[in-house]
Design a protein around this motif. Sequence first.
Motif, short mmCIF file in Angstrom:
data_model
loop_
_atom_site.label_atom_id
_atom_site.label_comp_id
_atom_site.label_asym_id
_atom_site.label_seq_id
_atom_site.Cartn_x
_atom_site.Cartn_y
_atom_site.Cartn_z
N ALA A 1 -34.13 -23.80 28.12
CA ALA A 1 -33.42 -22.68 27.50
C ALA A 1 -32.26 -23.16 26.65
N VAL A 2 -31.91 -22.34 25.68
CA VAL A 2 -30.66 -22.49 24.96
C VAL A 2 -29.84 -21.24 25.23
N THR A 3 -28.53 -21.38 25.27
CA THR A 3 -27.69 -20.26 25.66
C THR A 3 -26.64 -19.98 24.59
N TRP A 4 -25.81 -18.97 24.88
CA TRP A 4 -24.79 -18.55 23.92
C TRP A 4 -23.65 -19.57 23.80
N ASP A 5 -23.66 -20.61 24.59
CA ASP A 5 -22.56 -21.57 24.58
C ASP A 5 -22.82 -22.77 23.65
N GLU A 6 -23.85 -22.69 22.75
CA GLU A 6 -24.29 -23.90 22.10
C GLU A 6 -24.19 -24.04 20.58
N LEU A 7 -24.60 -23.08 19.81
CA LEU A 7 -24.93 -23.32 18.40
C LEU A 7 -23.78 -23.80 17.53
N GLN A 8 -22.58 -23.31 17.75
CA GLN A 8 -21.49 -23.61 16.83
C GLN A 8 -21.21 -25.11 16.75
N GLN A 9 -21.23 -25.79 17.88
CA GLN A 9 -20.94 -27.22 17.87
C GLN A 9 -21.99 -27.98 17.07
N ARG A 10 -23.28 -27.68 17.30
CA ARG A 10 -24.32 -28.40 16.55
C ARG A 10 -24.24 -28.09 15.06
N ALA A 11 -23.95 -26.84 14.73
CA ALA A 11 -23.87 -26.46 13.32
C ALA A 11 -22.71 -27.16 12.63
N SER A 12 -21.60 -27.37 13.36
CA SER A 12 -20.44 -28.01 12.75
C SER A 12 -20.58 -29.53 12.72
N VAL A 13 -21.22 -30.10 13.73
CA VAL A 13 -21.35 -31.56 13.81
C VAL A 13 -22.52 -32.07 12.97
N SER A 14 -23.65 -31.38 13.04
CA SER A 14 -24.84 -31.85 12.30
C SER A 14 -25.57 -30.65 11.69
N PRO A 15 -24.94 -30.00 10.71
CA PRO A 15 -25.58 -28.82 10.11
C PRO A 15 -26.86 -29.19 9.38
N LEU A 16 -27.74 -28.22 9.26
CA LEU A 16 -28.97 -28.44 8.51
C LEU A 16 -28.64 -28.75 7.06
N ALA A 17 -29.25 -29.79 6.53
CA ALA A 17 -28.99 -30.21 5.16
C ALA A 17 -29.38 -29.11 4.17
N ALA A 18 -28.57 -28.96 3.14
CA ALA A 18 -28.88 -27.97 2.11
C ALA A 18 -30.24 -28.25 1.50
N GLY A 19 -30.99 -27.19 1.26
CA GLY A 19 -32.32 -27.34 0.68
C GLY A 19 -33.43 -27.59 1.67
N SER A 20 -33.09 -27.70 2.96
CA SER A 20 -34.13 -27.92 3.98
C SER A 20 -34.88 -26.62 4.24
N GLY A 21 -36.19 -26.66 4.18
CA GLY A 21 -36.99 -25.48 4.43
C GLY A 21 -36.92 -25.02 5.87
N ILE A 22 -36.96 -23.73 6.06
CA ILE A 22 -36.93 -23.12 7.40
C ILE A 22 -38.13 -22.18 7.50
N LEU A 23 -38.92 -22.33 8.54
CA LEU A 23 -40.11 -21.52 8.75
C LEU A 23 -39.88 -20.56 9.92
N VAL A 24 -40.16 -19.29 9.70
CA VAL A 24 -40.12 -18.27 10.76
C VAL A 24 -41.55 -17.81 10.99
N VAL A 25 -42.06 -18.03 12.20
CA VAL A 25 -43.43 -17.67 12.56
C VAL A 25 -43.40 -16.38 13.36
N LEU A 26 -44.00 -15.33 12.81
CA LEU A 26 -44.02 -14.01 13.44
C LEU A 26 -45.44 -13.70 13.91
N THR A 27 -45.60 -13.55 15.22
CA THR A 27 -46.89 -13.23 15.81
C THR A 27 -46.97 -11.75 16.13
N LEU A 28 -48.01 -11.09 15.62
CA LEU A 28 -48.27 -9.69 15.92
C LEU A 28 -49.37 -9.65 16.98
N TYR A 29 -48.96 -9.43 18.22
CA TYR A 29 -49.91 -9.50 19.34
C TYR A 29 -50.72 -8.22 19.46
N GLY A 30 -52.01 -8.38 19.72
CA GLY A 30 -52.89 -7.26 19.99
C GLY A 30 -54.03 -7.11 19.02
#
Length: 403
Positions: free
Chosen positions: A26-55
Amino acid sequence: MTRVSRRQFLVGSSVLGALGVAGISAVTWDELQQRASVSPLAAGSGILVVLTLYGGNDGLNTVIPYADNAYHDARPELSYRPEEVLHLDSQLGLNPAMKGLADLWRDKSLAIVRGVGYPQPDHSHFRSMDIWQTAAPGSAAPGSAVPTGWIGRWLDATGDDPIRAVNIGSVLPQLALGTKHTAAALDPSSAPLSPTLSAALSGLAATDPADTTAQDCVCIGYQSEQTVTKTFSSITPPDKSKKAANPLAAQLDLVSQCVKAGVPTRVYSVSLGGFDTHADERHTQEQLLGRFDEAVSGFLRDMAAHPRGKDVVLLAYSEFGRRVHANASQGTDHGTAGPVFVAGAPVKGGWYGDEPSLTDLDNGDLKTTVDFRDVYNELLQKVVSTDPVPVVGAGRRDLGFLA
């Protein structure tokens, strides 16, 4: 002695119960800010969102062949009249609940891939979804049993950062499971860890020169958990009223926050269920497509207005389409091929793949014109910038929906 991976250890550890997660890391609410500030995603890096429609979403009442008499003949009471449809061209249009996606189409940021499926189709929800999510590479018919998912194999091939892929929700889909690594899970309903439990986890993550191999494995597992926990600290839980009204919108709102914060995640997984419309389909499907449309179009408008969001591509698919002919309950039964949506600023909007015939059928089902692994092939190459062969096998082709 075989070394157990950090993910495998965490899957078997009791700490996941305390985190409110069953069988995954699991990841929790205590995590993202540190990673984003220490090692943010490089500009121009592609991000994929996979949406599954079940049924098994009914593709023919989603992307509607309103000008084809065979469509109306097969569904005399279930079909949509031409004046009800959101026309995309002189032959095809969108369900009336999908006004936001119609706007994306006009903006040329929506690609619709028609007739997507796989050889030797299976009408079982579970088997067909397993085929889509594992995407067995290499075989003509992707029906052989494969223990890993296509995103899981990408994780195995590209490193060990525990948050390169994140599922919104506490239960990981098959697509996110690899041999060595799995996606992390961000559960919107989980509460922050108590100070006592956080301190206990920190102690368990501490190494000692005298540790045995097994003890070292335990430390690595808890260190991974700490890494993920520290990353998501800036993410705000979704508003409960919004989650109740549209759970997909709440999931995508979390993805939006992650993207804007610069979290170094390349793949997000979200879902919407309820598409098994065997009876009274029109009302049920319109409601579901309305939620889908509201969530997706709102998310992509939000992303288009943000510098980091302009690299986001969303894929939406279902495990199969429905039969061409309506059943006696004004619904549709399990079918085969259906449309896939690819949307976002990097997308070259328009039609891809051939429209399946409504008269030249395979025992009442649409014939597949595009193998779903070709869609994955292009997303892997052009969004997450990886060699697709270890994931979906050789011999796949790009369709051209990404620049």
